[in-house]
Write a protein that holds these residues in place. Structure first.
Motif, PDB file in Angstrom:
ATOM      1  N   HIS A   1       0.825  -1.207   0.000  1.00 20.11           N
ATOM      2  CA  HIS A   1       0.000   0.000   0.000  1.00 20.11           C
ATOM      3  C   HIS A   1       0.862   1.262   0.000  1.00 20.11           C
ATOM      4  O   HIS A   1       0.440   2.313  -0.475  1.00 20.11           O
ATOM      5  CB  HIS A   1      -0.945  -0.014   1.203  1.00 20.11           C
ATOM      6  CG  HIS A   1      -1.942   1.101   1.190  1.00 20.11           C
ATOM      7  ND1 HIS A   1      -3.065   1.083   0.405  1.00 20.11           N
ATOM      8  CD2 HIS A   1      -1.971   2.276   1.862  1.00 20.11           C
ATOM      9  CE1 HIS A   1      -3.759   2.193   0.587  1.00 20.11           C
ATOM     10  NE2 HIS A   1      -3.110   2.942   1.474  1.00 20.11           N
ATOM     11  N   TYR A   2       2.041   1.164   0.534  1.00 16.86           N
ATOM     12  CA  TYR A   2       2.964   2.300   0.575  1.00 16.86           C
ATOM     13  C   TYR A   2       4.094   2.126  -0.427  1.00 16.86           C
ATOM     14  O   TYR A   2       5.253   2.465  -0.160  1.00 16.86           O
ATOM     15  CB  TYR A   2       3.515   2.502   1.988  1.00 16.86           C
ATOM     16  CG  TYR A   2       2.452   2.908   2.981  1.00 16.86           C
ATOM     17  CD1 TYR A   2       1.722   4.078   2.810  1.00 16.86           C
ATOM     18  CD2 TYR A   2       2.172   2.120   4.075  1.00 16.86           C
ATOM     19  CE1 TYR A   2       0.735   4.445   3.708  1.00 16.86           C
ATOM     20  CE2 TYR A   2       1.189   2.480   4.991  1.00 16.86           C
ATOM     21  CZ  TYR A   2       0.473   3.642   4.793  1.00 16.86           C
ATOM     22  OH  TYR A   2      -0.498   4.003   5.687  1.00 16.86           O
ATOM     23  N   GLY A   3       3.771   1.548  -1.574  1.00 19.50           N
ATOM     24  CA  GLY A   3       4.750   1.420  -2.646  1.00 19.50           C
ATOM     25  C   GLY A   3       5.864   0.437  -2.349  1.00 19.50           C
ATOM     26  O   GLY A   3       6.943   0.538  -2.915  1.00 19.50           O
TER      27      GLY A   3
ATOM     28  N   ARG B   1       7.415   0.136   0.475  1.00 14.11           N
ATOM     29  CA  ARG B   1       8.332   0.595   1.530  1.00 14.11           C
ATOM     30  C   ARG B   1       8.439  -0.471   2.615  1.00 14.11           C
ATOM     31  O   ARG B   1       7.480  -1.158   2.937  1.00 14.11           O
ATOM     32  CB  ARG B   1       7.812   1.865   2.180  1.00 14.11           C
ATOM     33  CG  ARG B   1       8.108   3.090   1.421  1.00 14.11           C
ATOM     34  CD  ARG B   1       7.741   4.262   2.294  1.00 14.11           C
ATOM     35  NE  ARG B   1       8.407   5.435   1.784  1.00 14.11           N
ATOM     36  CZ  ARG B   1       7.999   6.654   2.009  1.00 14.11           C
ATOM     37  NH1 ARG B   1       6.934   6.870   2.752  1.00 14.11           N
ATOM     38  NH2 ARG B   1       8.660   7.670   1.505  1.00 14.11           N
TER      39      ARG B   1
ATOM     40  N   LEU C   1       8.642  -1.552   6.355  1.00 12.36           N
ATOM     41  CA  LEU C   1       8.282  -1.091   7.690  1.00 12.36           C
ATOM     42  C   LEU C   1       8.783  -2.108   8.705  1.00 12.36           C
ATOM     43  O   LEU C   1       8.865  -3.300   8.422  1.00 12.36           O
ATOM     44  CB  LEU C   1       6.769  -0.939   7.824  1.00 12.36           C
ATOM     45  CG  LEU C   1       6.109   0.112   6.939  1.00 12.36           C
ATOM     46  CD1 LEU C   1       4.613   0.154   7.200  1.00 12.36           C
ATOM     47  CD2 LEU C   1       6.712   1.488   7.164  1.00 12.36           C
TER      48      LEU C   1
END
Length: 153
Positions: free
Chosen positions: A79-81, A83, A85
């Motif tokens: 959802h955040y490309g 990234r 986490l």
């Protein structure tokens, strides 16, 4: 003696003579979901997550005794490309060793693991009303989410 943080293997954790007592103290202090009352840690699941590269466990030791542990989850988030986490699946230090800095030493090591994995930071889950919830803001953490639970009805 000064606390030392080291990568922790599943065998080192589960076979430690301190592990059951640590798990019991952790559960008593942090359990907010009654579904976990009788649950025991799943050794095979930890082994699989480590083998898959999505979990990196750490142990904090004082005088060669395991006094706490942290399991850092490393995950890409589509959802955040994609990234990366990082978040704590578990973060706990026995109460008897907190005044000696074992908790902060362990937390800083978890931050290093997150950074080395390419994460921009570390999410830390803290039980509502617990010691960790009170300590984190003073260590530079800010609240980002609230997690809710609803059991089966």
């Amino acid at each position: 003696m000064k606390p030392i943080v080291l990568p922790l293997t599943v065998d080192e954790a589960f076979d430690s003579p301190k592990f059951v007592a640590l798990c019991n103290e952790y559960r008593a202090e942090s359990l907010r979901n009654p579904d976990g009352e009788s649950a025991v840690p799943d050794r095979a699941a930890y082994e699989n997550m480590i083998a898959a590269g999505i979990m990196r466990p750490l142990g904090v030791f004082v005088d060669n005794d395991l006094v706490g542990f942290c399991a850092v989850l490393i995950t890409p988030v589509p959802h955040y490309g994609g990234r990366v986490l990082a978040s704590t699946e578990t973060l706990f230090v026995a109460r008897a060793h907190r005044a000696g800095g074992a908790g902060i030493t362990l937390l800083r090591a978890a931050e290093d693991v997150a950074h080395e994995a390419g994460a921009s930071g570390l999410y830390v889950s803290a039980p509502v009303g617990g010691v960790l919830e009170r300590v984190l803001p003073g260590l530079g953490y800010h609240e980002t989410n609230r997690v809710f639970f609803r059991g089966r009805t």
